[in-house]
Write a protein that holds these residues in place. Sequence first.
Motif, PDB file in Angstrom:
ATOM      1  N   CYS A 115       0.839  -1.196   0.000  1.00  0.00           N
ATOM      2  CA  CYS A 115       0.000   0.000   0.000  1.00  0.00           C
ATOM      3  C   CYS A 115       0.873   1.245   0.000  1.00  0.00           C
ATOM      4  O   CYS A 115       1.937   1.271   0.621  1.00  0.00           O
ATOM      5  N   LYS A 116       0.389   2.265  -0.711  1.00  0.00           N
ATOM      6  CA  LYS A 116       1.116   3.535  -0.679  1.00  0.00           C
ATOM      7  C   LYS A 116       0.115   4.682  -0.662  1.00  0.00           C
ATOM      8  O   LYS A 116      -0.986   4.596  -1.231  1.00  0.00           O
ATOM      9  N   ARG A 117       0.507   5.752   0.006  1.00  0.00           N
ATOM     10  CA  ARG A 117      -0.348   6.931   0.125  1.00  0.00           C
ATOM     11  C   ARG A 117      -0.448   7.615  -1.233  1.00  0.00           C
ATOM     12  O   ARG A 117       0.541   7.737  -1.966  1.00  0.00           O
ATOM     13  N   VAL A 118      -1.632   8.073  -1.572  1.00  0.00           N
ATOM     14  CA  VAL A 118      -1.883   8.780  -2.829  1.00  0.00           C
ATOM     15  C   VAL A 118      -2.533  10.119  -2.503  1.00  0.00           C
ATOM     16  O   VAL A 118      -3.421  10.198  -1.653  1.00  0.00           O
ATOM     17  N   ASP A 119      -2.105  11.177  -3.173  1.00  0.00           N
ATOM     18  CA  ASP A 119      -2.648  12.508  -2.926  1.00  0.00           C
ATOM     19  C   ASP A 119      -3.943  12.709  -3.718  1.00  0.00           C
ATOM     20  O   ASP A 119      -3.925  12.755  -4.954  1.00  0.00           O
TER      21      ASP A 119
END
Length: 304
Positions: free
Chosen positions: A69-73
Amino acid sequence: MDSSAASAAAAAAAPVVLVTNDDGIDAPGLRFLVGQLVATRRFRVLVCAPDTDRSGVSHSITWRPALRCKRVDIDGATAFAASGTPADCASLGISGKLFDGLVVSGINVGNNCGCHVIYSGTVGGAREAFLYGIPSLAMVASQSSVNDLKVAAEVVMPLINTVMAEIKNGTYPQGSFLNIDIPTDAAHHKGYKITKQGRYMARIGWEQTVYKKPAVESYQTANMDVDSEKDSEVDTSSENDLLFKRVLVRRSYDEEEGDDIDHKCLVDGYITVTPLGALSRAEADVIPYYKACLSRDQDTFVAH
């Protein structure tokens, strides 16, 4: 309490809407829907969606390996892209101990009428939330342009607001989740219509190809009139490898009578709202047949 603290408290108390999809976190349908939800300033918007297109994966889940998982703006929302399926994303998104709200899967391109529900990752994401007791909606749009998807996101907001109000009042039913199909001309739709799942299906076959990556990559595009001849990337692998691509063979339409079948109503220009359950039950009238069949031939099943 200063204004910033008051705003933070209000945001924390707002009802939660978790958005997922199967077209991927960068899909315009999801981004437009999130934008509409954020603009209302009524919800705390969370997003957990696949990092790539996962159309047609139904309710499959990832068991191994671990999800990445990775943070997305995304303005106004807390968003993560995950390496899993729509069902994985819904499950991960609702795993917080205090989650209380609505899961919306979509808005994806195509239609999920009739038998397409079985294949749909969009429906799989909504069903996963429903299995855990979270109200959920699956949404797709029969659109042909990015602007059409923006309109689709606008026209479903009254339905989302209504569902959220019912949840808040404690009057929302627990026994089903909703599958919403938005017609092609969403700006001039004929209204919302409660429908029944029919038997519509785009029948898919196979053709041999020399291309590794056909232009029509998503099973949902089988519902649309697209040019499937614009293939790309000629295969240069071993001559022993045979490549096959899916092609539309024919469309089979609803045979049921009545004016409340999902695909018929979608074609007529309605936004169809079809309640679905978690189970796939056979027609009741086949039960006596199978009972009689097994009773008649029971000796066949006795081990010798």
